[in-house]
Design an enzyme around this catalytic site. Structure first.
Site, PDB file in Angstrom:
ATOM      1  N   GLN A 210    -103.215 -42.583  66.290  1.00 31.87           N
ATOM      2  CA  GLN A 210    -102.129 -42.021  65.474  1.00 31.87           C
ATOM      3  C   GLN A 210    -101.609 -43.132  65.001  1.00 31.87           C
ATOM      4  O   GLN A 210    -101.278 -44.094  65.790  1.00 31.87           O
ATOM      5  CB  GLN A 210    -100.937 -41.662  67.221  1.00 31.87           C
ATOM      6  CG  GLN A 210     -99.794 -41.760  66.649  1.00 31.87           C
ATOM      7  CD  GLN A 210     -99.148 -40.587  65.718  1.00 31.87           C
ATOM      8  OE1 GLN A 210     -99.422 -39.803  66.075  1.00 31.87           O
ATOM      9  NE2 GLN A 210     -98.189 -40.601  64.824  1.00 31.87           N
ATOM     10  N   LEU A 211    -101.328 -42.715  63.781  1.00 26.67           N
ATOM     11  CA  LEU A 211    -100.917 -43.723  62.857  1.00 26.67           C
ATOM     12  C   LEU A 211     -99.594 -43.292  62.342  1.00 26.67           C
ATOM     13  O   LEU A 211     -99.589 -42.221  61.748  1.00 26.67           O
ATOM     14  CB  LEU A 211    -102.169 -43.378  61.639  1.00 26.67           C
ATOM     15  CG  LEU A 211    -103.322 -44.946  61.966  1.00 26.67           C
ATOM     16  CD1 LEU A 211    -103.673 -44.701  61.113  1.00 26.67           C
ATOM     17  CD2 LEU A 211    -102.453 -46.484  62.685  1.00 26.67           C
ATOM     18  N   ARG A 212     -98.857 -44.276  62.467  1.00 28.92           N
ATOM     19  CA  ARG A 212     -97.612 -43.727  61.264  1.00 28.92           C
ATOM     20  C   ARG A 212     -97.330 -45.456  60.280  1.00 28.92           C
ATOM     21  O   ARG A 212     -96.539 -45.074  59.187  1.00 28.92           O
ATOM     22  CB  ARG A 212     -95.934 -43.774  61.886  1.00 28.92           C
ATOM     23  CG  ARG A 212     -95.687 -44.882  61.948  1.00 28.92           C
ATOM     24  CD  ARG A 212     -93.786 -44.715  62.821  1.00 28.92           C
ATOM     25  NE  ARG A 212     -92.777 -46.086  63.257  1.00 28.92           N
ATOM     26  CZ  ARG A 212     -92.972 -46.032  64.778  1.00 28.92           C
ATOM     27  NH1 ARG A 212     -92.932 -45.797  65.238  1.00 28.92           N
ATOM     28  NH2 ARG A 212     -92.198 -47.851  64.751  1.00 28.92           N
ATOM     29  N   ASN A 213     -98.122 -46.295  60.202  1.00 24.25           N
ATOM     30  CA  ASN A 213     -98.280 -47.548  59.734  1.00 24.25           C
ATOM     31  C   ASN A 213     -99.457 -47.393  58.917  1.00 24.25           C
ATOM     32  O   ASN A 213    -100.436 -46.618  59.601  1.00 24.25           O
ATOM     33  CB  ASN A 213     -97.795 -48.653  60.461  1.00 24.25           C
ATOM     34  CG  ASN A 213     -96.251 -48.602  61.217  1.00 24.25           C
ATOM     35  OD1 ASN A 213     -95.352 -48.992  59.635  1.00 24.25           O
ATOM     36  ND2 ASN A 213     -96.082 -49.589  62.280  1.00 24.25           N
TER      37      ASN A 213
ATOM     38  N   GLY B 167    -101.878 -47.880  73.011  1.00 21.75           N
ATOM     39  CA  GLY B 167    -101.360 -48.806  72.723  1.00 21.75           C
ATOM     40  C   GLY B 167    -100.677 -49.135  73.863  1.00 21.75           C
ATOM     41  O   GLY B 167    -100.215 -49.068  73.937  1.00 21.75           O
TER      42      GLY B 167
ATOM     43  N   ASP C 174     -96.320 -50.651  72.719  1.00 25.24           N
ATOM     44  CA  ASP C 174     -95.466 -49.881  72.303  1.00 25.24           C
ATOM     45  C   ASP C 174     -95.713 -48.652  71.608  1.00 25.24           C
ATOM     46  O   ASP C 174     -95.033 -48.557  70.103  1.00 25.24           O
ATOM     47  CB  ASP C 174     -94.875 -50.904  71.461  1.00 25.24           C
ATOM     48  CG  ASP C 174     -93.380 -50.600  70.942  1.00 25.24           C
ATOM     49  OD1 ASP C 174     -92.230 -49.911  71.697  1.00 25.24           O
ATOM     50  OD2 ASP C 174     -92.561 -51.070  70.257  1.00 25.24           O
ATOM     51  N   HIS C 175     -96.513 -48.107  71.926  1.00 20.70           N
ATOM     52  CA  HIS C 175     -96.594 -46.298  71.708  1.00 20.70           C
ATOM     53  C   HIS C 175     -95.235 -45.266  70.383  1.00 20.70           C
ATOM     54  O   HIS C 175     -94.590 -45.306  71.483  1.00 20.70           O
ATOM     55  CB  HIS C 175     -97.869 -45.458  72.040  1.00 20.70           C
ATOM     56  CG  HIS C 175     -98.161 -43.986  71.157  1.00 20.70           C
ATOM     57  ND1 HIS C 175     -99.494 -43.803  70.849  1.00 20.70           N
ATOM     58  CD2 HIS C 175     -97.652 -42.922  70.716  1.00 20.70           C
ATOM     59  CE1 HIS C 175     -99.837 -43.130  70.353  1.00 20.70           C
ATOM     60  NE2 HIS C 175     -98.016 -42.267  70.325  1.00 20.70           N
ATOM     61  N   ALA C 176     -95.490 -44.967  69.139  1.00 17.99           N
ATOM     62  CA  ALA C 176     -94.211 -44.305  69.140  1.00 17.99           C
ATOM     63  C   ALA C 176     -92.946 -45.001  69.225  1.00 17.99           C
ATOM     64  O   ALA C 176     -91.643 -44.550  69.645  1.00 17.99           O
ATOM     65  CB  ALA C 176     -93.478 -43.167  69.374  1.00 17.99           C
TER      66      ALA C 176
END
Length: 425
Positions: free
Chosen positions: A212-215, A306, A308-310
């Protein structure tokens, strides 16, 4: 026959998007229906229902579903689901809608779906607060009873989103008419669950992990993906291409950076880059469960979780998103359970003494030898024009990100939390 994990809910991929003559007929019909304006979040939810990403959902949740999901992680029929998927409308609009009516759901002049209203229910301010406390409170210091409401309304975008919802929720099945700008704007990256499943099958993959990526993808993300490649058949690098909070880096820049990384640092046969059209909800552990739930629909059996996910701020414990998988309900019907399991990986970083990427499980050295990597820390440094320390990211990627920040005319302050700064290590 596919060897991939089955879609969530036991009904196969439930795709609400119409095609061909059915689509044309419904688009014509929608012109004569009452039009209701929807939020960006609802637009993303509708598109996910359209492409089967939210299987088995075929519409927005009833009050019983909403309550069950908030309280017990299950919908009224006992199917596991971690976050409410609801449609809020202004009371003035709702007053003109009766149960049984069909309406058109519109945003920015585009009709995204039609909906048959099966239920209307009001959420009071106390109801919204209850939802926030169930969904967004974690085990972090900012979630303490004496701090949560003092901090959340200022610093938690998920809480702000729920508290700003309009007064009435509408429930009912939808017929999706549009996937918005995504198929054209992110051609080749925006992929449906049917498309990713076909790609996995074509490659002979069975055990697939999702990142999952938002960064932007920094060295820790790269390391997580490569760990997963070692233990699974392949990895889906899956970026959010919907809306983020102010100060986050837009999807087109992140996609370009990931393309660069995949081209130069991965064996291409073992990785697929894709994007999905949701807005972030910033629900920490609950959102990690949502990520696993809809990834199951994409054919993914392992969700990389990993540190602090989300997460947002210090509302959640560093590994709370891993721990929550151990306490979710297990419905008697296997099809209603979450079948995508977590691939839990400890805090990762670059260690000068190890001379490479490592984690708390593998590196015996101290904080002074480690380069703490986080998307927030990277965004803060880039936004302030600060020097990026060695080994934080790949040089080719940093060139892309610096170019983006140099072109900004307005910058948003990026706040650092304990997890991102490394102070909690």
């Amino acid at each position: 026959m596919s060897n991939l994990v089955a879609p969530h809910g036991g009904k196969g991929l439930v795709c609400c998007k119409l095609h061909g003559s059915e689509l044309v007929a419904e688009q014509e019909k929608a012109k004569g229906l009452k039009k209701v304006a929807i939020s960006a979040r609802a637009k993303g939810d509708l598109i996910m229902m359209g492409i089967g990403g939210f299987s088995p959902l075929d519409g927005f949740m009833t009050k019983a579903d909403w309550k069950g999901v908030c309280e017990n992680f299950t919908m009224a029929d006992g199917t596991f689901w971690p976050l409410p998927i609801t449609l809020d409308v202004a009371k003035a609009d709702a007053d003109g809608i009766k149960v049984g009516d069909e309406i058109a759901l519109e945003r920015d002049g585009v009709i995204y779906a039609t909906m048959k209203v099966t239920e209307k229910y009001e959420l009071s301010e106390n109801d919204k607060k209850w939802e926030c406390e169930k969904v967004f409170k974690g085990n972090g210091e900012e979630s303490a009873d004496d701090k949560f409401w003092k901090i959340a309304m200022e610093d938690h975008p998920g809480v702000q989103m729920v508290m700003a919802q309009k007064e009435v929720n509408l429930a009912g099945p939808v017929k999706v008419l549009s996937e918005g700008e995504y198929p054209e704007q992110y051609k080749g990256v925006y992929l449906t669950p049917a498309e990713t499943r076909a790609m996995f099958d074509e490659r002979g993959w069975k055990e697939v992990a999702a990142l999952q990526l938002r960064n932007p993808m920094h060295r820790s993300h790269e390391f997580l993906a490569k760990i997963a490649i070692e233990v699974c058949d392949g990895v889906l690098i899956h970026s959010l291409i919907g809306n983020l909070k102010p100060g986050d880096i837009p999807a087109n820049v992140r996609v370009k950076a990931i393309d660069c990384l995949v081209e130069n640092y991965f064996v291409k046969d073992n990785v697929i880059q894709a994007g999905y059209p949701l807005d972030m909800r910033y629900a920490g552990p609950r959102e990690a469960l949502l990520h696993a739930t809809f990834r199951q629909n994409y054919g993914v059996s392992r969700m990389i979780i990993g540190r602090d996910h989300a997460g947002v701020g210090d509302f959640y414990g560093l590994f709370e998103a891993q721990e929550i998988f151990e306490s979710i309900p297990q419905p008697a019907d296997d099809a209603k359970r979450l079948l995508c399991t977590p691939l839990k990986i400890d805090w990762t970083f670059y260690c000068h003494k190890c001379d490479g990427m490592a984690s708390l499980r593998t590196c015996p050295h101290g904080k002074e030898d480690r380069v703490i990597l986080s998307g927030t820390k990277l965004r803060k440094a880039l936004s302030e024009g600060a020097e990026i320390v060695d080994h934080f990211g790949r040089d080719e990627v940093l060139v892309i990100l610096k170019e983006y920040y140099q072109g900004l005319t307005e910058k948003v302050e990026v706040k650092m939390q304990g997890a991102a700064s490394g102070s909690k290590m």
